[in-house]
Design an enzyme around this catalytic site. Sequence first.
Site, PDB file in Angstrom:
ATOM      1  CG  LEU A   1      26.062 -18.116  20.571  1.00  0.00           C
ATOM      2  CD1 LEU A   1      27.291 -18.862  21.034  1.00  0.00           C
ATOM      3  CD2 LEU A   1      24.833 -18.610  21.311  1.00  0.00           C
ATOM      4  CB  CYS A   2      24.838 -11.599  17.990  1.00  0.00           C
ATOM      5  SG  CYS A   2      26.109 -10.467  17.491  1.00  0.00           S
ATOM      6  CG  HIS A   3      24.386  -9.855  23.972  1.00  0.00           C
ATOM      7  ND1 HIS A   3      25.639 -10.398  23.784  1.00  0.00           N
ATOM      8  CD2 HIS A   3      23.962 -10.306  25.186  1.00  0.00           C
ATOM      9  CE1 HIS A   3      25.954 -11.132  24.837  1.00  0.00           C
ATOM     10  NE2 HIS A   3      24.967 -11.101  25.693  1.00  0.00           N
TER      11      HIS A   3
ATOM     12  CG  ASP B   1      21.146 -11.324  -6.135  1.00  0.00           C
ATOM     13  OD1 ASP B   1      21.031 -12.421  -6.708  1.00  0.00           O
ATOM     14  OD2 ASP B   1      20.181 -10.573  -5.922  1.00  0.00           O
TER      15      ASP B   1
ATOM     16  CG  MET C   1      29.537 -10.048  15.906  1.00  0.00           C
ATOM     17  SD  MET C   1      30.971 -10.706  15.008  1.00  0.00           S
ATOM     18  CE  MET C   1      30.180 -11.592  13.670  1.00  0.00           C
ATOM     19  CD  GLU C   2      25.509  -5.653  15.990  1.00  0.00           C
ATOM     20  OE1 GLU C   2      26.737  -5.727  16.227  1.00  0.00           O
ATOM     21  OE2 GLU C   2      24.641  -6.157  16.725  1.00  0.00           O
TER      22      GLU C   2
END
Lengths: 163, 163, 163, 163, 163, 163
Positions: free
Chosen positions: F76-78, F128, F113-114
Amino acid sequence: MGQRLTHLDEAGHARMVDVSEKSATTREAVAQADLHMLPETLTAIREMTLRKGDVLAVARVAAIQATKRTSELIPLCHPLALRAVEANFIEIDEKTLRILVTVKTTGVTGVEMEALVGATVGALTVYDMCKAIDRGMVIREACLLKKIGGKSGPYEREQEMSR
Amino acid sequence: MGQRLTHLDEAGHARMVDVSEKSATTREAVAQADLHMLPETLTAIREMTLRKGDVLAVARVAAIQATKRTSELIPLCHPLALRAVEANFIEIDEKTLRILVTVKTTGVTGVEMEALVGATVGALTVYDMCKAIDRGMVIREACLLKKIGGKSGPYEREQEMSR
Amino acid sequence: MGQRLTHLDEAGHARMVDVSEKSATTREAVAQADLHMLPETLTAIREMTLRKGDVLAVARVAAIQATKRTSELIPLCHPLALRAVEANFIEIDEKTLRILVTVKTTGVTGVEMEALVGATVGALTVYDMCKAIDRGMVIREACLLKKIGGKSGPYEREQEMSR
Amino acid sequence: MGQRLTHLDEAGHARMVDVSEKSATTREAVAQADLHMLPETLTAIREMTLRKGDVLAVARVAAIQATKRTSELIPLCHPLALRAVEANFIEIDEKTLRILVTVKTTGVTGVEMEALVGATVGALTVYDMCKAIDRGMVIREACLLKKIGGKSGPYEREQEMSR
Amino acid sequence: MGQRLTHLDEAGHARMVDVSEKSATTREAVAQADLHMLPETLTAIREMTLRKGDVLAVARVAAIQATKRTSELIPLCHPLALRAVEANFIEIDEKTLRILVTVKTTGVTGVEMEALVGATVGALTVYDMCKAIDRGMVIREACLLKKIGGKSGPYEREQEMSR
Amino acid sequence: MGQRLTHLDEAGHARMVDVSEKSATTREAVAQADLHMLPETLTAIREMTLRKGDVLAVARVAAIQATKRTSELIPLCHPLALRAVEANFIEIDEKTLRILVTVKTTGVTGVEMEALVGATVGALTVYDMCKAIDRGMVIREACLLKKIGGKSGPYEREQEMSR
């Protein structure tokens, strides 16, 4: 040596350069890639062109789509909303096919990388479709031809430049 | 002209060739791309290398990641689960940086396109990081050097071939 | 109601179904999508076809590329290495263009979704390229026509079925 | 025939149309796709809805995410930063589920394709989750319902239009 | 120090390790991520759950989809065709939500990274949907819980391990 | 409970919130993720750093690239055109490596969020590359440290906050 690579910070670490102070202007860039091949390969592409055009049609679509994914491929490239993309093919001589990609945007960074990504992916798509008959094709002279817009001003590659 | 481009059907339409009858074998391909630049640009990259290695480190990661997205970029390429990817840089002369990409898989199609996509995206990433000081860099001699595996057998590009 | 939707666990939560016990077999699926339009739009596409074929050439590439991204678009779809993809166009009547997409793989799940994604994205690409002259185009009868392989056995859609 | 397909240049080659002269305005589009199925399939979806809502919840997320990838799927579509996306489901009759997708942006191109991609991917996701019990589901009437903004002005699909 | 990081070659350069000699076996991995939040945030998520379940439904889909893109996000990860993915949520205490992601494949490399990417993206999706009411949420204890298959043998994280 | 989760509509359905009325302002966010490991693992990373820096160089590139794909990962992120991204590493103690990611944009939504996606993907990339020697590494304290810009005003995480 006083040259500074802007994609690296003072400690030499990679970063996506801060362009938040730059103002949005109209930008344009043109790049090329030449694909050298056997004359009969170019004939096969050309005759397809006369008949259905599919090798070049597919390569053109691939080039356009690749320009839109430039910031995913080139790690430190800023994402940009492209406003126009065109890809054209020219036969330079009997064994050389040139792809020219023109990209425009209105934004804070240039579109040189988008044009270069489009030109090389277009050339590689021709390679992919013809490799069964000519595995020895070579990309030569993939470079920026022209750019307009941005603080560093216009750039035009001189013809026949010898480096 | 009897040559057939396998990515086109009889009517000349693009298709992703049917490889469902081919058997999975070990495949390997090596491709290169040469990036020509000003000697001072190569010096800047090299000195960064000595200090932190970031231009080449970023380009190496970009090359590896690009190989994995080949079937998204090249429309008629089959998706493949790659088993090994390496990207290395060699200074050919004072103004030429070569990137060599080696790709391996066990699958029904070859990995030539993966190696070529890796080499050109790696070269373009170097271009992106150095374009502020040398916009005139050119990719030359981007081509397949070698492939192993597959029905068409091994391929090795002859040295110094003149076309 | 005894029907079970396998993509949901007992509590009704979404999951990517466990197919690790299934054995890899040859799979094939054919899907279609019909695009209804003004007769003059179909004429424009057809005349382009005669001249250069670009609307259908672009839609064909878009359809093929979309099949490869099915597991990114359809959340609970398993990723698959496709072995063959073809997209063809048929004029059903003076205002209906049908796209047929055939997909093959050797794998543990079927390729119905890949064929359906290809057919609808191909139809939407035609819409995109013609919407300036015919915004009212409609996709109708987008469905699976046939599938071969897999535990549930072959499926063939009856002609003229009325539901 | 005087109609011009703007995604093709004079020679009929595909291009991403130049929109750099267009001004950014508020844009909105609504698209639908109807999914026809067996009444018991719709019952299964509905009862899941009452219990946990997962089929429609997953399809809603898939529709929203797909709208953001439109320019990757539709080759000549301009990338756009979407400002709002909603996906809703309506039961039209005992065997028809309609998905409605509304998209808004402030930009230089419309969002019709984004709404259409969202609606069809949402419908295909429902198909994927229910295909184990009803392989014969069909997408019908996937079309643009409404658009606002842009030089070509508002568009509203007439009800019960017969083509 | 004799430890060797296999993703680096002898010169310390990144590479995607050669796994072409490894044989395909069944692999499974379980990872978790705990999201700490205000008790009222967890109440809001839970009540939504009772009503419609959407925060967790969206996060579950996001987690599943992210596992499929692991090799795009983690540069040196091998691409893998996943065979099963599940994401579940547990309330650990009044302010802690745990997401557990289980991934299976039959392949030459493990699925630890896929499970970890799924768990963290699932947790970040919950964060995104609740950040308007609780910006201070924290991800804690994101780690591998268990893995089965592969040359290095099974791994199980001890409970209450103190490091 | 009067709290409202804006990503859900009144019926509790997921949506991408309408931000078309919000005005574009300068936004910045800083997020962190701490990776706990065996002291010898941190030593191995550090010595690599002294020699070639590749673990951190790769993780830095992965973090930067992941920020650009946030709207694909978080449903739901723009989508946002990022203007600057930096990723840095700090050794907190002999067994803790912190990654700090700073993101800037000029846009209608924030970049929290980024920054969080970048920090966690960077940490997972370190995992990893080192998991062969230390499978028990744990991500702790992945959270937002600071944000600037937007209607809700600045946010700064208090030091040593106990929750």
